[in-house]
Design a protein around this motif. Sequence first.
Motif, PDB file in Angstrom:
ATOM      1  N   THR A  20       0.990  -1.135   0.109  1.00  0.00           N
ATOM      2  CA  THR A  20      -0.018   0.011  -0.138  1.00  0.00           C
ATOM      3  C   THR A  20       0.634   1.232   0.069  1.00  0.00           C
ATOM      4  O   THR A  20       0.561   2.273  -0.640  1.00  0.00           O
ATOM      5  N   THR A  21       2.018   1.339   0.796  1.00  0.00           N
ATOM      6  CA  THR A  21       3.041   2.508   0.839  1.00  0.00           C
ATOM      7  C   THR A  21       3.387   2.612  -0.566  1.00  0.00           C
ATOM      8  O   THR A  21       3.390   3.628  -0.987  1.00  0.00           O
ATOM      9  N   LYS A  23       2.223   1.747  -3.658  1.00  0.00           N
ATOM     10  CA  LYS A  23       1.203   2.377  -4.336  1.00  0.00           C
ATOM     11  C   LYS A  23       1.007   3.825  -4.065  1.00  0.00           C
ATOM     12  O   LYS A  23       0.629   4.406  -5.035  1.00  0.00           O
ATOM     13  N   LEU A  24       1.009   4.181  -2.896  1.00  0.00           N
ATOM     14  CA  LEU A  24       0.687   5.522  -2.553  1.00  0.00           C
ATOM     15  C   LEU A  24       1.853   6.258  -2.804  1.00  0.00           C
ATOM     16  O   LEU A  24       1.589   7.513  -3.642  1.00  0.00           O
ATOM     17  N   SER A  94      -7.767   8.178  -5.858  1.00  0.00           N
ATOM     18  CA  SER A  94      -6.872   7.027  -5.470  1.00  0.00           C
ATOM     19  C   SER A  94      -6.113   7.146  -4.257  1.00  0.00           C
ATOM     20  O   SER A  94      -6.024   6.190  -3.548  1.00  0.00           O
ATOM     21  N   LYS A  95      -5.607   8.272  -4.173  1.00  0.00           N
ATOM     22  CA  LYS A  95      -4.710   8.690  -3.154  1.00  0.00           C
ATOM     23  C   LYS A  95      -5.709   8.660  -1.668  1.00  0.00           C
ATOM     24  O   LYS A  95      -4.864   8.123  -0.721  1.00  0.00           O
ATOM     25  N   TYR A  97      -8.320   6.816  -1.092  1.00  0.00           N
ATOM     26  CA  TYR A  97      -8.491   5.647  -1.081  1.00  0.00           C
ATOM     27  C   TYR A  97      -7.245   4.796  -0.293  1.00  0.00           C
ATOM     28  O   TYR A  97      -7.365   4.064   0.583  1.00  0.00           O
ATOM     29  N   LEU A  98      -6.092   4.868  -1.042  1.00  0.00           N
ATOM     30  CA  LEU A  98      -4.841   4.301  -0.445  1.00  0.00           C
ATOM     31  C   LEU A  98      -4.570   4.722   1.013  1.00  0.00           C
ATOM     32  O   LEU A  98      -4.041   3.922   1.820  1.00  0.00           O
ATOM     33  N   GLU A  99      -4.680   6.102   1.108  1.00  0.00           N
ATOM     34  CA  GLU A  99      -4.455   6.569   2.662  1.00  0.00           C
ATOM     35  C   GLU A  99      -5.443   5.932   3.592  1.00  0.00           C
ATOM     36  O   GLU A  99      -4.958   5.576   4.838  1.00  0.00           O
ATOM     37  N   GLN A 101      -6.737   2.873   3.267  1.00  0.00           N
ATOM     38  CA  GLN A 101      -6.230   1.628   3.263  1.00  0.00           C
ATOM     39  C   GLN A 101      -5.043   1.373   4.229  1.00  0.00           C
ATOM     40  O   GLN A 101      -4.755   0.498   5.258  1.00  0.00           O
ATOM     41  N   LEU A 102      -4.162   2.154   4.123  1.00  0.00           N
ATOM     42  CA  LEU A 102      -2.869   2.215   4.806  1.00  0.00           C
ATOM     43  C   LEU A 102      -3.223   2.445   6.196  1.00  0.00           C
ATOM     44  O   LEU A 102      -2.637   1.771   7.164  1.00  0.00           O
TER      45      LEU A 102
END
Length: 129
Positions: A20-21, A23-24, A94-95, A97-99, A101-102
């Motif tokens: 995840t990191t 991808k971010l 997307s950012k 969402y990934l944050e 998820q992280l």
Amino acid sequence: MADEANKTAFVEIQGRMIETTAKLKQVQNQMRNKESEKKRAYLTLEELRQLSDDTNTYKSIGRTFILEPKPFLMNEQEKKLSDSETAIASLQTSKEYLEKQLAEVETNLRELLQQDPSLARQIMSMAVV
């Protein structure tokens, strides 16, 4: 038995966190690139607007310059500008969402370590070595 399960869960969570990191960071780099494209298109458009309509304008293609009408170049830059803005909006989603998820992965990791203090001690001892 539970100790092995916790270690396996830790390795899985750690892998998800690393993924995840990465991808971010990739999304952030893409956003940076799109921001610079947007800025370049905006500045080029501003310079083109200052020129009179009968001015010869050229488009760079590799090491070659091609004569193009000013309206064509302006439309091209406006399209680049709008495409960049659309891409930035998409990347921002997307950012976010990934944050989230992280943050969820971090919470899972924190809960796992609070649940099994011996695992936390083992991890800390590995980190020191």
